[in-house]
Design an enzyme around this catalytic site. Structure first.
Site, PDB file in Angstrom:
ATOM      1  N   ASN A  73       0.834  -1.199   0.000  1.00 47.64           N
ATOM      2  CA  ASN A  73       0.000   0.000   0.000  1.00 47.64           C
ATOM      3  C   ASN A  73       0.877   1.261   0.000  1.00 47.64           C
ATOM      4  OD1 ASN A  73      -2.335   1.651   0.180  1.00 47.64           O
ATOM      5  ND2 ASN A  73      -3.363   0.076   1.390  1.00 47.64           N
ATOM      6  N   HIS A  92      22.935   1.913  12.691  1.00 46.61           N
ATOM      7  CA  HIS A  92      24.101   2.709  13.066  1.00 46.61           C
ATOM      8  C   HIS A  92      24.637   2.241  14.420  1.00 46.61           C
ATOM      9  CE1 HIS A  92      23.064   5.720   9.965  1.00 46.61           C
ATOM     10  NE2 HIS A  92      21.811   5.439  10.305  1.00 46.61           N
ATOM     11  N   THR A 124      10.939  -5.925  16.440  1.00 49.43           N
ATOM     12  CA  THR A 124      12.347  -5.834  16.811  1.00 49.43           C
ATOM     13  C   THR A 124      13.046  -7.188  16.882  1.00 49.43           C
ATOM     14  OG1 THR A 124      11.826  -5.945  19.177  1.00 49.43           O
ATOM     15  CG2 THR A 124      11.877  -3.756  18.161  1.00 49.43           C
ATOM     16  N   LYS A 125      12.282  -8.289  16.771  1.00 52.30           N
ATOM     17  CA  LYS A 125      12.900  -9.613  16.794  1.00 52.30           C
ATOM     18  C   LYS A 125      12.086 -10.550  15.913  1.00 52.30           C
ATOM     19  CE  LYS A 125      10.575 -10.974  21.108  1.00 52.30           C
ATOM     20  NZ  LYS A 125      10.797 -11.449  22.502  1.00 52.30           N
ATOM     21  N   ARG A 170       4.867  -8.408  20.163  1.00 50.30           N
ATOM     22  CA  ARG A 170       4.888  -9.687  20.882  1.00 50.30           C
ATOM     23  C   ARG A 170       3.788 -10.588  20.337  1.00 50.30           C
ATOM     24  NH1 ARG A 170       6.099  -5.831  24.821  1.00 50.30           N
ATOM     25  NH2 ARG A 170       7.968  -6.282  26.072  1.00 50.30           N
TER      26      ARG A 170
END
Length: 233
Positions: free
Chosen positions: A130, A160, A212-213, A227
């Site tokens: 989209n 970074h 993030t994981k 989660r």
């Protein structure tokens, strides 16, 4: 992917003589490209990489300026220029309807979008993206077939160092970690996916989430950080 610690990143940079200055010779530029592709710290503001990003920016501009009622053929051709796909286009069909059908398996990407390099974006058959997507495709971002991506999603395969002295603005090093999203996933609107994340086939990411994981196959995740909410039966 968990971010590296300040001390670990600083120690790695301090021990690496290559990071003492921005590359300039052909040999240094080749090594810089190798480091980029292998996930090591590298420099992004070298002439070759700046030129690659400028090429992509121009291709994105042309795509984003396309009329809203453009034929699929035109949009696919403009998209192929972004991702630097030189596969020949099929011959024009006899009717507009038949010509549209030639591209039914091609990814459908709504405009506008923004990408860094373009050629590191790999979309499978029948993927839908989209509007207002952002692709920091420092290294490959791979999306499996039939995956649906909501509006305003961001895919960040570049990162970074955490240590500010090592990071050093545009004169410092960066790194890249691939993003892989499996087939038949659904990524809700305004989702952010950070470097190094893999999302398993058939999973759903709730709108507004920050992933993030890694996400296993066949689950629903949501939140910041995302989660597992439940398994998909």
């Amino acid at each position: 992917m968990a971010a590296p610690s300040n001390s670990a990143t600083a120690a790695t940079a301090a021990a690496d003589p290559f990071l003492a200055k921005i590359p300039s010779t052909p040999e240094e530029l080749a090594e810089n490209k190798r480091r980029l592709e292998s996930g090591e710290l590298y420099f992004a503001f070298t002439p070759d990489l700046v030129a690659d990003r400028r090429r992509c920016a121009q291709a994105c501009h042309l795509f984003n300026q396309a009329p809203r009622d453009s034929p699929r053929r035109d949009l696919v051709e403009l998209w192929k220029k972004i991702v630097r796909d030189e596969t020949p286009m099929p011959p024009q069909a006899a009717t507009p309807e038949e010509d549209e059908a030639l591209f039914e398996d091609q990814p459908w990407v709504e405009l506008p979008l923004r990408a860094d390099y373009g050629f590191n974006i790999v979309l499978g058959k029948g993927v839908y993206v989209n509007a207002n997507s952002t692709w920091i495709d420092t290294v490959p971002i791979t999306i499996g077939a039939r995956t649906l991506i909501g509006p305003s999603c961001s895919f960040y395969s570049g990162g970074h160092p955490l240590d500010g002295k090592v990071r050093n603005g545009i004169k410092g090093p960066e790194f890249g970690k691939p993003i892989v999203i499996g087939e038949d996933c659904w990524i809700g609107g305004n989702v952010t996916i950070i470097p190094g994340v893999t999302i398993g086939a058939g999973s759903t990411v709730g709108g507004g989430s920050v992933v993030t994981k890694d996400v296993p196959p066949g689950v629903v995740v949501a939140g910041n950080p995302a989660r597992v909410i439940r398994k998909i039966e």
